[in-house]
Design a protein around this motif. Structure first.
Motif, PDB file in Angstrom:
ATOM      1  N   THR A 152      12.197 -33.832  35.444  1.00 31.34           N
ATOM      2  CA  THR A 152      11.461 -34.084  34.105  1.00 31.34           C
ATOM      3  C   THR A 152      11.065 -32.927  33.443  1.00 31.34           C
ATOM      4  O   THR A 152      11.986 -31.963  32.943  1.00 31.34           O
ATOM      5  CB  THR A 152      10.424 -35.082  34.312  1.00 31.34           C
ATOM      6  OG1 THR A 152       9.360 -34.500  35.023  1.00 31.34           O
ATOM      7  CG2 THR A 152      10.837 -36.370  34.956  1.00 31.34           C
ATOM      8  N   ASP A 159       5.523 -38.162  31.931  1.00 28.81           N
ATOM      9  CA  ASP A 159       7.094 -37.789  32.042  1.00 28.81           C
ATOM     10  C   ASP A 159       7.710 -38.895  32.779  1.00 28.81           C
ATOM     11  O   ASP A 159       9.001 -38.927  32.659  1.00 28.81           O
ATOM     12  CB  ASP A 159       6.980 -36.620  32.860  1.00 28.81           C
ATOM     13  CG  ASP A 159       6.409 -36.342  34.309  1.00 28.81           C
ATOM     14  OD1 ASP A 159       5.613 -36.805  34.223  1.00 28.81           O
ATOM     15  OD2 ASP A 159       7.243 -35.855  34.861  1.00 28.81           O
ATOM     16  N   GLY A 164      14.759 -38.684  34.557  1.00 25.70           N
ATOM     17  CA  GLY A 164      14.932 -37.195  35.206  1.00 25.70           C
ATOM     18  C   GLY A 164      16.280 -36.760  35.167  1.00 25.70           C
ATOM     19  O   GLY A 164      16.706 -35.738  35.969  1.00 25.70           O
ATOM     20  N   ARG A 196       9.166 -29.908  37.416  1.00 26.04           N
ATOM     21  CA  ARG A 196       8.167 -30.475  36.676  1.00 26.04           C
ATOM     22  C   ARG A 196       7.832 -29.446  35.748  1.00 26.04           C
ATOM     23  O   ARG A 196       8.004 -28.221  36.073  1.00 26.04           O
ATOM     24  CB  ARG A 196       7.128 -31.104  37.321  1.00 26.04           C
ATOM     25  CG  ARG A 196       7.580 -32.133  38.396  1.00 26.04           C
ATOM     26  CD  ARG A 196       7.838 -33.410  37.420  1.00 26.04           C
ATOM     27  NE  ARG A 196       8.094 -34.606  38.631  1.00 26.04           N
ATOM     28  CZ  ARG A 196       9.222 -34.980  38.961  1.00 26.04           C
ATOM     29  NH1 ARG A 196      10.302 -34.422  38.404  1.00 26.04           N
ATOM     30  NH2 ARG A 196       9.426 -35.992  39.792  1.00 26.04           N
ATOM     31  N   GLY A 242      16.316 -33.727  32.165  1.00 30.46           N
ATOM     32  CA  GLY A 242      14.843 -33.026  31.471  1.00 30.46           C
ATOM     33  C   GLY A 242      15.037 -31.523  31.317  1.00 30.46           C
ATOM     34  O   GLY A 242      16.362 -30.916  31.797  1.00 30.46           O
ATOM     35  N   PRO A 243      14.460 -30.863  30.630  1.00 34.97           N
ATOM     36  CA  PRO A 243      12.985 -31.164  30.317  1.00 34.97           C
ATOM     37  C   PRO A 243      13.229 -32.027  28.904  1.00 34.97           C
ATOM     38  O   PRO A 243      14.400 -31.886  28.369  1.00 34.97           O
ATOM     39  CB  PRO A 243      12.277 -29.979  29.954  1.00 34.97           C
ATOM     40  CG  PRO A 243      13.175 -28.919  29.726  1.00 34.97           C
ATOM     41  CD  PRO A 243      14.350 -29.362  30.841  1.00 34.97           C
ATOM     42  N   TYR A 244      12.346 -32.891  28.371  1.00 36.46           N
ATOM     43  CA  TYR A 244      12.454 -33.853  27.329  1.00 36.46           C
ATOM     44  C   TYR A 244      11.593 -33.463  26.143  1.00 36.46           C
ATOM     45  O   TYR A 244      10.555 -33.008  26.547  1.00 36.46           O
ATOM     46  CB  TYR A 244      11.966 -35.059  27.993  1.00 36.46           C
ATOM     47  CG  TYR A 244      13.040 -35.822  29.056  1.00 36.46           C
ATOM     48  CD1 TYR A 244      14.173 -36.434  28.791  1.00 36.46           C
ATOM     49  CD2 TYR A 244      12.553 -35.541  30.193  1.00 36.46           C
ATOM     50  CE1 TYR A 244      15.024 -37.089  29.585  1.00 36.46           C
ATOM     51  CE2 TYR A 244      13.808 -36.005  31.351  1.00 36.46           C
ATOM     52  CZ  TYR A 244      14.700 -36.756  31.020  1.00 36.46           C
ATOM     53  OH  TYR A 244      15.398 -37.281  32.025  1.00 36.46           O
TER      54      TYR A 244
END
Length: 299
Positions: free
Chosen positions: A268, A116, A121, A198, A124-126
């Motif tokens: 991310t 990631d 950042g 995350r 995100g999320p990607y």
């Protein structure tokens, strides 16, 4: 079918080996730096190889002629990459170049493990088609390695993952769960950031995702991670609660207060809809992963 696993002494490698052996249709060749550090020694071949040496890589691939290569070997400590850029580039980009060239000679299906941290950042999320924009040297090296794979003559899959946790057969290597547990059991405070987000990934799930890709020879980008957006602070609190330890010893801090050589992206996390739909990938929750890891920690 022959599968070559690089980085087999690492966390992912030590979970890939038994999973592919258990599958039954694979002959496993594992490679790492130095001697084999995985306690399981039966039913697969181990080769100590320096992947930063083109000749050694060529010799390895020519000897075994794998049908599939899973390239998990990397320099992944983000601050070490920032401080030792030449070593980072040689390990993450140079070794990938040598493996790709060698793989082309036997037309192996190439699965590359990425991160990631190829993203900045900010949004995100990607998803798999998000634009890469790394903000540290580790991420930069992985983007460069991804491009080598994409521009090769091979059939390939690039697996991006996030904050992988689990237990490795090496008493000197910690993970976040054991770090929190050990410190709190000794009555020590732990400082954990709460402004980075995350989708933490249980190593068993990441290994399963790689097996699903290998079985189908599914090409393209795949996000293989957990499905919950958590901060490291969230993870530490859940860990403390699971082991019935004092949560007041877990101190919430901002990443801005840490003097880290490498910048970290703020938010991310990866969207895993494609892997769920095309591979049938189903990760466990962090609570479930915590229970699995707790069962594997040596008392």
């Amino acid at each position: 079918m022959k599968v070559l696993i690089t980085g087999s002494n690492g966390l992912l490698g030590q979970h890939l080996i038994p999973l592919f052996l258990q599958d039954g249709k694979y002959d496993v060749i594992a490679t790492g730096r130095g001697p084999n550090r995985f306690p399981l020694r039966d039913k697969y071949t181990y080769e100590a190889v320096n992947l930063r040496d083109a000749g050694s890589v060529k010799q390895l691939v020519e000897k075994h002629k794998p049908d599939i290569i899973i390239h998990g070997g990397a320099m992944s400590q983000v601050d070490d990459c920032e401080k030792n850029k030449d070593a980072c580039w040689d390990t993450n980009v140079g070794a990938t170049r040598y493996l790709v060239h060698a793989a082309e000679s036997c037309n192996a299906f190439f699965i590359f493990l990425s991160t990631d941290f190829v993203f900045d950042g900010l949004q995100g999320p990607y998803s798999e088609d998000a634009t890469v924009n790394p903000i540290n040297y580790y991420g930069t090296s992985k983007v460069a390695a991804e491009r080598l794979v994409i521009n090769s003559k091979l059939q390939w899959a690039i697996v991006r993952t996030v904050l992988v946790y689990g237990v490795v057969a090496d008493p000197h290597r910690n993970n976040m769960i054991t770090w929190v547990k050990n410190n709190l059991q000794q009555g020590k405070k732990v400082k954990v950031v709460d402004d980075q987000w995350r989708t933490p990934t249980l190593c068993h799930d990441l290994a399963q995702g790689c097996l699903l890709i290998a079985d189908k020879k599914a090409a393209g980008f795949f996000n293989i991670s957990g499905n919950e957006i958590l901060t490291p602070y969230d993870m530490a609190i859940q860990t403390a609660e699971y082991f019935k330890l004092d949560t007041s010893l877990v101190e919430k801090i901002s990443a801005k207060t840490l003097a880290q050589p490498a910048a970290r992206p703020a938010k991310t996390g990866l969207l895993i809809d494609k892997a769920a739909k095309e591979l049938g990938y189903q990760p466990r929750s962090f609570a479930e992963g915590l229970e699995i890891v707790a069962g594997e920690i040596k008392p």
